[in-house]
Structure formats: C-alpha cells, structure tokens
Scaffold this motif. Structure first.
Motif, PDB file in Angstrom:
ATOM      1  N   GLU A 165      26.903  72.512  78.931  1.00 22.74           N
ATOM      2  CA  GLU A 165      27.079  71.088  78.663  1.00 22.74           C
ATOM      3  C   GLU A 165      25.888  70.242  79.103  1.00 22.74           C
ATOM      4  O   GLU A 165      25.660  69.162  78.573  1.00 22.74           O
ATOM      5  CB  GLU A 165      28.373  70.575  79.291  1.00 22.74           C
ATOM      6  N   ARG A 166      25.098  70.745  80.055  1.00 26.26           N
ATOM      7  CA  ARG A 166      23.945  69.944  80.495  1.00 26.26           C
ATOM      8  C   ARG A 166      22.873  69.828  79.400  1.00 26.26           C
ATOM      9  O   ARG A 166      21.978  68.996  79.490  1.00 26.26           O
ATOM     10  CB  ARG A 166      23.345  70.521  81.774  1.00 26.26           C
ATOM     11  N   HIS A 167      22.987  70.678  78.365  1.00 30.79           N
ATOM     12  CA  HIS A 167      22.014  70.635  77.276  1.00 30.79           C
ATOM     13  C   HIS A 167      22.456  69.740  76.121  1.00 30.79           C
ATOM     14  O   HIS A 167      21.690  69.517  75.189  1.00 30.79           O
ATOM     15  CB  HIS A 167      21.742  72.040  76.749  1.00 30.79           C
ATOM     16  N   LEU A 168      23.694  69.235  76.182  1.00 36.95           N
ATOM     17  CA  LEU A 168      24.185  68.379  75.108  1.00 36.95           C
ATOM     18  C   LEU A 168      23.401  67.066  75.092  1.00 36.95           C
ATOM     19  O   LEU A 168      23.113  66.492  76.126  1.00 36.95           O
ATOM     20  CB  LEU A 168      25.679  68.114  75.289  1.00 36.95           C
ATOM     21  N   GLY A 169      23.054  66.633  73.908  1.00 36.93           N
ATOM     22  CA  GLY A 169      22.310  65.389  73.763  1.00 36.93           C
ATOM     23  C   GLY A 169      20.818  65.525  73.982  1.00 36.93           C
ATOM     24  O   GLY A 169      20.085  64.542  73.907  1.00 36.93           O
ATOM     25  N   ARG A 170      20.335  66.732  74.241  1.00 35.31           N
ATOM     26  CA  ARG A 170      18.910  66.966  74.487  1.00 35.31           C
ATOM     27  C   ARG A 170      18.216  67.341  73.176  1.00 35.31           C
ATOM     28  O   ARG A 170      18.097  68.503  72.827  1.00 35.31           O
ATOM     29  CB  ARG A 170      18.722  68.091  75.501  1.00 35.31           C
ATOM     30  N   LEU A 209      15.032  69.845  73.157  1.00 36.96           N
ATOM     31  CA  LEU A 209      15.096  71.295  73.348  1.00 36.96           C
ATOM     32  C   LEU A 209      14.847  72.020  72.023  1.00 36.96           C
ATOM     33  O   LEU A 209      15.418  71.645  70.999  1.00 36.96           O
ATOM     34  CB  LEU A 209      16.460  71.706  73.902  1.00 36.96           C
ATOM     35  N   PRO A 210      14.003  73.045  72.040  1.00 27.89           N
ATOM     36  CA  PRO A 210      13.794  73.795  70.796  1.00 27.89           C
ATOM     37  C   PRO A 210      15.044  74.595  70.436  1.00 27.89           C
ATOM     38  O   PRO A 210      15.708  75.151  71.313  1.00 27.89           O
ATOM     39  CB  PRO A 210      12.626  74.720  71.127  1.00 27.89           C
ATOM     40  N   ARG A 211      15.393  74.613  69.158  1.00 29.45           N
ATOM     41  CA  ARG A 211      16.538  75.375  68.672  1.00 29.45           C
ATOM     42  C   ARG A 211      16.422  75.495  67.158  1.00 29.45           C
ATOM     43  O   ARG A 211      15.681  74.763  66.516  1.00 29.45           O
ATOM     44  CB  ARG A 211      17.850  74.697  69.063  1.00 29.45           C
ATOM     45  N   PHE A 212      17.169  76.430  66.610  1.00 35.97           N
ATOM     46  CA  PHE A 212      17.262  76.501  65.164  1.00 35.97           C
ATOM     47  C   PHE A 212      18.008  75.265  64.692  1.00 35.97           C
ATOM     48  O   PHE A 212      18.947  74.817  65.336  1.00 35.97           O
ATOM     49  CB  PHE A 212      18.043  77.737  64.717  1.00 35.97           C
ATOM     50  N   GLU A 213      17.583  74.717  63.581  1.00 39.41           N
ATOM     51  CA  GLU A 213      18.298  73.573  63.031  1.00 39.41           C
ATOM     52  C   GLU A 213      18.664  73.869  61.588  1.00 39.41           C
ATOM     53  O   GLU A 213      17.916  74.508  60.858  1.00 39.41           O
ATOM     54  CB  GLU A 213      17.438  72.307  63.100  1.00 39.41           C
ATOM     55  N   SER A 229      15.774  66.065  61.422  1.00 34.83           N
ATOM     56  CA  SER A 229      17.140  66.276  61.892  1.00 34.83           C
ATOM     57  C   SER A 229      17.537  65.205  62.883  1.00 34.83           C
ATOM     58  O   SER A 229      16.735  64.772  63.709  1.00 34.83           O
ATOM     59  CB  SER A 229      17.238  67.651  62.553  1.00 34.83           C
ATOM     60  N   ARG A 230      18.793  64.777  62.815  1.00 32.24           N
ATOM     61  CA  ARG A 230      19.366  63.858  63.791  1.00 32.24           C
ATOM     62  C   ARG A 230      20.558  64.572  64.416  1.00 32.24           C
ATOM     63  O   ARG A 230      21.695  64.408  63.971  1.00 32.24           O
ATOM     64  CB  ARG A 230      19.777  62.560  63.114  1.00 32.24           C
ATOM     65  N   PRO A 231      20.295  65.397  65.443  1.00 26.10           N
ATOM     66  CA  PRO A 231      21.385  66.174  66.040  1.00 26.10           C
ATOM     67  C   PRO A 231      22.348  65.296  66.824  1.00 26.10           C
ATOM     68  O   PRO A 231      21.935  64.348  67.483  1.00 26.10           O
ATOM     69  CB  PRO A 231      20.657  67.146  66.966  1.00 26.10           C
ATOM     70  N   PRO A 232      23.639  65.607  66.736  1.00 29.87           N
ATOM     71  CA  PRO A 232      24.608  64.870  67.545  1.00 29.87           C
ATOM     72  C   PRO A 232      24.483  65.293  69.012  1.00 29.87           C
ATOM     73  O   PRO A 232      23.881  66.321  69.316  1.00 29.87           O
ATOM     74  CB  PRO A 232      25.956  65.304  66.964  1.00 29.87           C
ATOM     75  N   ALA A 233      25.063  64.533  69.891  1.00 30.94           N
ATOM     76  CA  ALA A 233      25.002  64.843  71.326  1.00 30.94           C
ATOM     77  C   ALA A 233      26.151  65.773  71.706  1.00 30.94           C
ATOM     78  O   ALA A 233      26.758  65.631  72.769  1.00 30.94           O
ATOM     79  CB  ALA A 233      25.051  63.553  72.133  1.00 30.94           C
ATOM     80  N   THR A 234      26.447  66.716  70.832  1.00 32.20           N
ATOM     81  CA  THR A 234      27.546  67.667  71.047  1.00 32.20           C
ATOM     82  C   THR A 234      27.021  69.075  70.796  1.00 32.20           C
ATOM     83  O   THR A 234      25.879  69.270  70.376  1.00 32.20           O
ATOM     84  CB  THR A 234      28.706  67.385  70.080  1.00 32.20           C
ATOM     85  N   VAL A 235      27.872  70.058  71.015  1.00 32.34           N
ATOM     86  CA  VAL A 235      27.501  71.451  70.802  1.00 32.34           C
ATOM     87  C   VAL A 235      27.185  71.717  69.328  1.00 32.34           C
ATOM     88  O   VAL A 235      26.444  72.650  69.006  1.00 32.34           O
ATOM     89  CB  VAL A 235      28.608  72.390  71.341  1.00 32.34           C
ATOM     90  N   GLU A 236      27.687  70.898  68.433  1.00 32.14           N
ATOM     91  CA  GLU A 236      27.422  71.089  67.009  1.00 32.14           C
ATOM     92  C   GLU A 236      25.939  70.955  66.668  1.00 32.14           C
ATOM     93  O   GLU A 236      25.497  71.372  65.607  1.00 32.14           O
ATOM     94  CB  GLU A 236      28.249  70.116  66.164  1.00 32.14           C
TER      95      GLU A 236
END
Length: 186
Positions: free
Chosen positions: A20-25, A28-32, A49-56
């Motif tokens: 959960e500490r990574h939510l909203g970050r 952070l590099p990740r697959f999108e 990309s506009r990632p949500p501040a959730t695990v999604e």
C-alpha cells in the motif's frame, strides 16, 4: 494488495503483490496498459498514462475470462477447506514424504537438504543427488515412473506433495520411484 499483471504464457494468469505504500506513486517504474489508467479516461487512449492512486495502476489488461474460471474455482476450494486445514495436512504429508526419503537416502548418494523443521519450510523437499544431472533424473522419474519432480541444476531434485490433492500413496510412489531410479544408476 494483489493485482493481475500480464500473462506469463498461453492461458496463464499472473499476479503481483503491491504494498500500500506504493499506491499513488506515479514515479515508480511499472508496466502500463490501458487498464492501468484512470477508469474515467481509460478509453481516450491518451499517449500519457494517468494511473489511479490504487492498486489498479499496476493492472495491465483486462483478465481473460476463460483463464479466470479455474482461478475463481480454486479460490472457492481454498475458502471451503481453509488454510489452517491445508497447512496441517501439508505438515503431515510432507513429514511422511521426508521419512520415506530418509529411508531412500540411507546408503545412497542422496541427501535431503530442506530444513527439518516444518515451520521453516512449505510442502517442498529438496534432495541433493550425489552424481549425475538433476534434469536427467527428473526426466527418468517422469518417463519411467510417472513422477513429476522439479530440477535445479546441477544436483537438486525437488518434490512437492501438495496438500489439496496429493495422497500418502503419491508420497510412497515418489520414494519408491526415486529408489528404483537411483539403483539403476549404480
């Protein structure tokens, strides 16, 4: 939190734990993918990309329905049986296989290298073979005895009595097959 990530192979689902500490970050590099952007703007297919501040934010695509069916069914089975019951059976089943392997390894160039304490292991036991290839031994076990084992080259063969469906007879079969296969190598 668990999120589905890209498929690892034909029909295979994959998941990843995201703390959960990574939510909203967003830094952070990740697959999108198009499912890792905000639901309200997902179908705009924007170049950024506009990632949500959730695990999604780590979800890459929609889950394949046919691959999700068995996963859902397995989760229902795990819920019905319960993890404490599975762990208890795992300890008994793995302990039984360990005792059988102790008999097989006596006087042979084999050593069980997995910790003896059930609290320090899962249901898998690793056996170091004294000579030969772990891959070759697992191939022989499969083709000659129908035993599925895992090889870690150069000299580790792994056996895993899975508590949900493996039996005590399966454990006996594995030990007997290992003894027979090693005997033919002498």
């Amino acid at each position: 939190m668990l999120v589905q990530v890209p498929q690892l192979g034909p029909g295979a689902l994959a998941g990843a734990f995201v703390h959960e500490r990574h939510l909203g970050r967003a830094d952070l590099p990740r697959f999108e993918g198009w499912w890792s952007t905000e639901a309200g703007t997902r179908f705009e297919m924007a170049p950024v990309s506009r990632p949500p501040a959730t695990v999604e934010a780590w979800q890459v695509s929609n889950p394949p329905i046919l691959a999700m069916g068995p996963v859902r069914t397995s989760l229902e089975l795990f819920d019905a049986v319960g993890m404490p019951a599975l762990r208890e059976r795992s300890v008994r089943l793995t302990g039984y296989l360990e005792r059988l392997l102790d008999q097989v390894t006596a006087g042979r160039p084999l050593t069980v290298v997995t910790p003896r304490d059930p609290a320090r292991r899962g249901c898998q036991l690793s056996v170091r073979i004294g000579a030969g290839s772990a891959n070759e031994l697992t191939k022989r076990l499969r083709h000659e005895h129908g035993v599925i084992a895992d090889a870690r080259e150069p000299d580790i063969v792994r056996f895993a009595p899975v508590p949900l469906y493996s039996t005590y007879h399966d454990c006996w079969w594995v030990a007997d097959a290992l003894a027979a296969t090693v005997e033919t190598n002498r």
